[in-house]
Design an enzyme around this catalytic site. Structure first.
Site, mmCIF file in Angstrom:
data_model
loop_
_atom_site.group_PDB
_atom_site.id
_atom_site.type_symbol
_atom_site.label_atom_id
_atom_site.label_comp_id
_atom_site.label_asym_id
_atom_site.label_seq_id
_atom_site.Cartn_x
_atom_site.Cartn_y
_atom_site.Cartn_z
ATOM 1 N N SER A 190 -1.905 -11.213 -8.506
ATOM 2 C CA SER A 190 -1.941 -10.424 -9.747
ATOM 3 C C SER A 190 -2.193 -11.240 -11.007
ATOM 4 O O SER A 190 -1.507 -11.075 -12.019
ATOM 5 C CB SER A 190 -0.654 -9.625 -9.915
ATOM 6 O OG SER A 190 -0.573 -8.677 -8.928
ATOM 7 N N GLY A 192 -7.957 -14.695 -7.779
ATOM 8 C CA GLY A 192 -8.480 -14.091 -6.557
ATOM 9 C C GLY A 192 -7.574 -14.294 -5.357
ATOM 10 O O GLY A 192 -8.004 -14.174 -4.220
ATOM 11 N N ASP A 249 1.863 -3.986 -9.641
ATOM 12 C CA ASP A 249 1.602 -5.325 -10.183
ATOM 13 C C ASP A 249 1.997 -5.422 -11.651
ATOM 14 O O ASP A 249 2.644 -6.377 -12.085
ATOM 15 C CB ASP A 249 0.109 -5.680 -10.035
ATOM 16 C CG ASP A 249 -0.351 -5.595 -8.599
ATOM 17 O OD1 ASP A 249 0.509 -5.507 -7.702
ATOM 18 O OD2 ASP A 249 -1.578 -5.604 -8.372
ATOM 19 N N GLU A 302 -6.571 -1.062 -16.401
ATOM 20 C CA GLU A 302 -7.271 -1.518 -15.186
ATOM 21 C C GLU A 302 -7.989 -0.337 -14.514
ATOM 22 O O GLU A 302 -9.125 -0.459 -14.063
ATOM 23 C CB GLU A 302 -6.284 -2.181 -14.225
ATOM 24 C CG GLU A 302 -6.999 -2.871 -13.097
ATOM 25 C CD GLU A 302 -6.297 -4.099 -12.543
ATOM 26 O OE1 GLU A 302 -5.448 -4.689 -13.237
ATOM 27 O OE2 GLU A 302 -6.617 -4.472 -11.411
ATOM 28 N N GLY A 306 -4.655 -12.611 -4.875
ATOM 29 C CA GLY A 306 -3.792 -11.461 -4.620
ATOM 30 C C GLY A 306 -2.405 -11.643 -5.212
ATOM 31 O O GLY A 306 -1.442 -11.030 -4.773
ATOM 32 N N HIS A 315 0.828 -1.214 0.000
ATOM 33 C CA HIS A 315 0.000 0.000 0.000
ATOM 34 C C HIS A 315 0.865 1.266 0.000
ATOM 35 O O HIS A 315 0.495 2.279 0.577
ATOM 36 C CB HIS A 315 -0.992 -0.006 1.172
ATOM 37 C CG HIS A 315 -2.083 -1.032 0.971
ATOM 38 N ND1 HIS A 315 -3.205 -0.764 0.214
ATOM 39 C CD2 HIS A 315 -2.185 -2.314 1.370
ATOM 40 C CE1 HIS A 315 -3.969 -1.857 0.186
ATOM 41 N NE2 HIS A 315 -3.370 -2.805 0.876
ATOM 42 N N THR A 316 2.003 1.151 -0.630
ATOM 43 C CA THR A 316 2.895 2.315 -0.774
ATOM 44 C C THR A 316 2.893 2.822 -2.215
ATOM 45 O O THR A 316 3.225 3.970 -2.458
ATOM 46 C CB THR A 316 4.335 1.932 -0.391
ATOM 47 O OG1 THR A 316 4.642 0.697 -1.034
ATOM 48 C CG2 THR A 316 4.507 1.780 1.107
HETATM 49 C C1 GLA Z 1 -2.900 -4.279 -5.183
HETATM 50 C C2 GLA Z 1 -2.700 -3.144 -6.194
HETATM 51 C C3 GLA Z 1 -1.253 -2.636 -6.130
HETATM 52 C C4 GLA Z 1 -0.845 -2.295 -4.709
HETATM 53 C C5 GLA Z 1 -1.189 -3.438 -3.742
HETATM 54 C C6 GLA Z 1 -0.962 -3.084 -2.300
HETATM 55 O O1 GLA Z 1 -2.142 -5.384 -5.538
HETATM 56 O O2 GLA Z 1 -2.990 -3.582 -7.485
HETATM 57 O O3 GLA Z 1 -1.118 -1.522 -6.994
HETATM 58 O O4 GLA Z 1 -1.436 -1.101 -4.293
HETATM 59 O O5 GLA Z 1 -2.529 -3.847 -3.881
HETATM 60 O O6 GLA Z 1 0.390 -2.873 -2.043
#
Ligand code: GLA
Length: 389
Positions: free
Chosen positions: A127, A123, A174, A162, A125, A36-37
């Site tokens: 990507s 689903g 991602d 996206e 996480g 989340h940066t």
């Molecule tokens: C998802 C988003 C990324 C990133 C992460 C958290 O994967 O697609 O851009 O913000 O969450 O780090």
């Protein structure tokens, strides 16, 4: 499925012609630290996986795009002359969004038949969507343009697809990792300047184990957007005294000095996570370059705790996997990876402890959550590329 099997499916679905079929691949990713940066102009540290999306593609003489996936077994047909009218289709919008953004960037595109084969767990996480986007981008670009694709440009095109076509307000991490991944390396990326460097992952006797909560992530995108807004509010409050353009510019000392500008407790916690997480990424790169895996593991643990207590994006399932992982001898670090609210953890586990890890974490997690987790030991691989056939 091997390429020869995919070729068979391709010809069954689309028939034979004398035009050449080409093959492209792009990866899923795991983020090692820096969560989340990326939408705050901060640092991230992801790596591309050896699972992803493989595409077989063949040019057509008209402007039609046809898409077929080995798992869905459904043919989607669209026309690039009229691409916006397909925005709300259930499967295919990621691909069409990328094609639209390629056109918007002025690249040549045209009609094509495409077969998709995905190996990233959906689903989770990891990507799977970035893998589909980047594979689509490199495939369509490469069959209609001469010069090799600029992979940084590819990642931005896919992110815009996206954001605009699919409607998820994600950062750049991602797509960047999927596109620019490098075998046995993690990518240290500054999302404010887009400077990056590859850091070799020398894991010795340790392996990266990814554990999937298998929890349905129903609220993920609304909560994700909520966190983005909270960070924007925090930034505005700090900007009353500080000339910064994003939270990623804020170091720990400046934050501690000016944090009283943030009067709302929740927003303060969100900003604190971003500032300290950023610092942890810098420290991670430093210790990993010195081969100090144990210190990296400690930073991963601090990252999870901050995501749990300050950013509040973990939840019972991720926290349980995290806690159970740390009970195992031979685990030196563990944390949630990706957006959170379900999805996966990433753990650094000694190779001799992996069997015990899978058994004990699996059993205890099931007992506490009634969900069966999955465990994966991936290789870190190259990102978007053509595969010769
Ligand atoms: C998802 C988003 C990324 C990133 C992460 C958290 O994967 O697609 O851009 O913000 O969450 O780090």
């Amino acid at each position: 499925m091997e390429i020869k099997d995919l070729l068979k499916v391709f010809e069954e679905v689309y028939g034979k012609t004398d035009k050449k079929i080409r093959c492209f691949f792009s990866s899923g990713r795991v983020n090692l630290i820096g969560e989340h940066t990326d939408y705050n102009g901060g640092y991230v540290f992801p790596a591309a996986l050896n699972v992803g999306t493989t595409i077989l593609i063949r040019k057509r003489d008209d402007s039609k795009i046809r898409l077929y996936a080995t798992d869905l077994k459904e043919l989607v047909e669209a026309d690039i002359e009229n691409i916006d009218s397909y925005k709300s289709i259930k499967w295919g919008n990621y691909q069409l969004g990328v094609i639209k953004e390629l056109m918007n960037s002025g690249y040549n595109v045209g009609g094509a038949d495409m077969l998709f084969h995905d190996t990233v767990p959906h689903g989770a996480g990891l990507s799977s969507s970035a893998a589909i986007e980047c594979a689509t981008g490199i495939a369509i670009y490469s069959i209609f343009n001469e010069k090799p694709i600029d992979k940084v440009a590819l990642s931005f095109i896919c992110q815009r697809a996206e954001n605009r076509f699919v409607g998820v307000n994600c950062g750049i991490m991602d797509q960047f990792a999927s596109s620019l991944g490098k075998k046995d390396h993690a990518i240290f990326l500054n999302t404010r300047t887009m400077e990056y460097k590859y850091v070799p992952l020398k894991l010795g006797d340790y392996k990266i184990v990814v554990s999937n909560t298998n929890k349905k992530r129903s609220l993920a995108s609304s909560k994700y957007n909520e966190r983005r807004e909270e960070c924007e509010k925090g930034l505005k409050m700090l900007q009353k005294k500080l000339t910064i353009s994003c939270l990623g510019e804020l170091d720990r000392d400046t934050f501690e000095k000016y944090k009283n500008l943030i009067e709302n407790e929740t927003i303060l916690k969100r900003v604190r996570h971003v500032v300290y997480e950023n610092d942890r990424v810098l420290k991670s790169v430093e210790v990993l370059e010195k081969g100090n895996l144990v210190s990296f593991g400690k930073l991963m643990i601090d990252s999870h705790i901050s995501l749990r207590d300050d950013y509040e994006v973990t939840g019972f399932e991720l926290d349980t996997l995290f806690e159970e992982a740390l009970e195992i001898d031979g685990v030196i670090g563990s944390r949630m990876t990706g957006a959170g609210f379900g999805g996966c953890t990433v753990s650094i586990v000694h190779k001799d402890a992996i069997d015990e890890f899978i058994k004990k974490v699996g059993e205890n997690y099931y007992q506490k959550t009634s969900l069966k987790p999955d465990f994966y030991i991936f290789d870190i691989d190259d990102g978007a590329r053509e595969i010769e056939i």
